[in-house]
Scaffold this motif. Structure first.
Motif, PDB file in Angstrom:
ATOM      1  N   GLU A   6       0.837  -1.193   0.000  1.00 20.59           N
ATOM      2  CA  GLU A   6       0.000   0.000   0.000  1.00 20.59           C
ATOM      3  C   GLU A   6       0.879   1.252   0.000  1.00 20.59           C
ATOM      4  N   VAL A   7       0.409   2.283  -0.678  1.00 17.01           N
ATOM      5  CA  VAL A   7       1.090   3.581  -0.648  1.00 17.01           C
ATOM      6  C   VAL A   7       0.282   4.504   0.258  1.00 17.01           C
ATOM      7  N   TYR A  64       5.009  10.373  -0.138  1.00 20.02           N
ATOM      8  CA  TYR A  64       4.394   9.049  -0.251  1.00 20.02           C
ATOM      9  C   TYR A  64       5.382   7.969   0.164  1.00 20.02           C
ATOM     10  N   THR A  66       5.819   3.536   1.069  1.00 21.55           N
ATOM     11  CA  THR A  66       5.275   2.180   1.121  1.00 21.55           C
ATOM     12  C   THR A  66       5.445   1.680   2.559  1.00 21.55           C
ATOM     13  N   LEU A 140       5.281   3.727  -6.279  1.00 22.36           N
ATOM     14  CA  LEU A 140       5.215   5.134  -5.871  1.00 22.36           C
ATOM     15  C   LEU A 140       4.998   6.059  -7.068  1.00 22.36           C
ATOM     16  N   HIS A 143       1.346   5.837  -8.268  1.00 23.02           N
ATOM     17  CA  HIS A 143       0.457   6.485  -7.306  1.00 23.02           C
ATOM     18  C   HIS A 143       0.411   7.993  -7.552  1.00 23.02           C
TER      19      HIS A 143
END
Length: 198
Positions: A6-7, A64, A66, A140, A143
């Motif tokens: 998930e970011v 951002y 992870t 990343l 996203h």
């Protein structure tokens, strides 16, 4: 099958950990280590420099990460700039005199290549070397670029490591020039034009 990592947006609580990941990720970066070849100077200086260069992303919810801050991207929204006064102060304190002229020319080149149109700027993206090759950088990029496309705004970066250029090209960035002076490594400005999400 394992779920994709998930970011998340990193806030001030994880800022120090995220910056540590970037410091590790840039430990062999040609430009960073040309600037600070002495390991102890690099380790002492780089966290401050990263914070000045991209730290405003934490204030805007555009840092951002992870899981476990294994990979980090600091994006600056349109109109948000690095803290240039702090960057200048850090460089004045820490750089070897023999490279100060070349660093000045590189910084001038960065300013000249920066797009004039509104754009998202990526000062730094890095993965903890333990997690290289796991696709975290790609995650990343996707996203952040999704947001650029939703807003119809260009994205811009300078690649300080030639090994990363192909990653950026896969995400639609195109080389727009070459920044280099004297003994400095090459810095490659790259622009991803604005496009609307379909």
């Amino acid at each position: 099958m394992a779920a994709a990592p998930e970011v998340k947006s990193a806030d001030a609580n994880v800022q120090a950990g995220a910056i540590s990941t970037i410091v590790l990720g840039f430990a062999t970066d040609p430009m960073a280590r040309w600037a600070w070849p002495d390991p102890s100077v690099y380790l002492r200086t780089m966290p401050r420099f990263v914070n000045a260069f991209g730290g405003r992303a934490f204030e805007h919810g555009t840092a951002y990460i992870t899981e476990g801050a294994r990979a980090v991207a600091l994006w600056l929204p349109p109109g948000v700039e690095p803290d240039e006064a702090e960057m200048d102060a850090i460089m004045e304190e820490t750089l070897r005199p023999e490279i100060s002229e070349d660093i000045g020319a590189v910084m001038k080149g960065m300013a000249e290549h920066h797009p004039l149109e509104p754009h998202w700027y990526l000062p730094v993206i890095a993965t903890d070397p333990t997690w290289f090759g796991q696709g975290l950088g790609t995650l990343l990029m996707k996203h952040a670029l999704r947001r650029c496309d939703e807003e119809g705004i260009a994205a811009y970066l300078e690649s300080s490591n030639p090994r990363n250029i192909s990653l950026y090209e896969r995400h639609g960035f195109k080389i727009t020039g070459r920044i280099q002076s004297g003994s400095s490594p090459v810095l490659t400005p790259m622009l991803r034009p604005a496009s609307r999400a379909l």
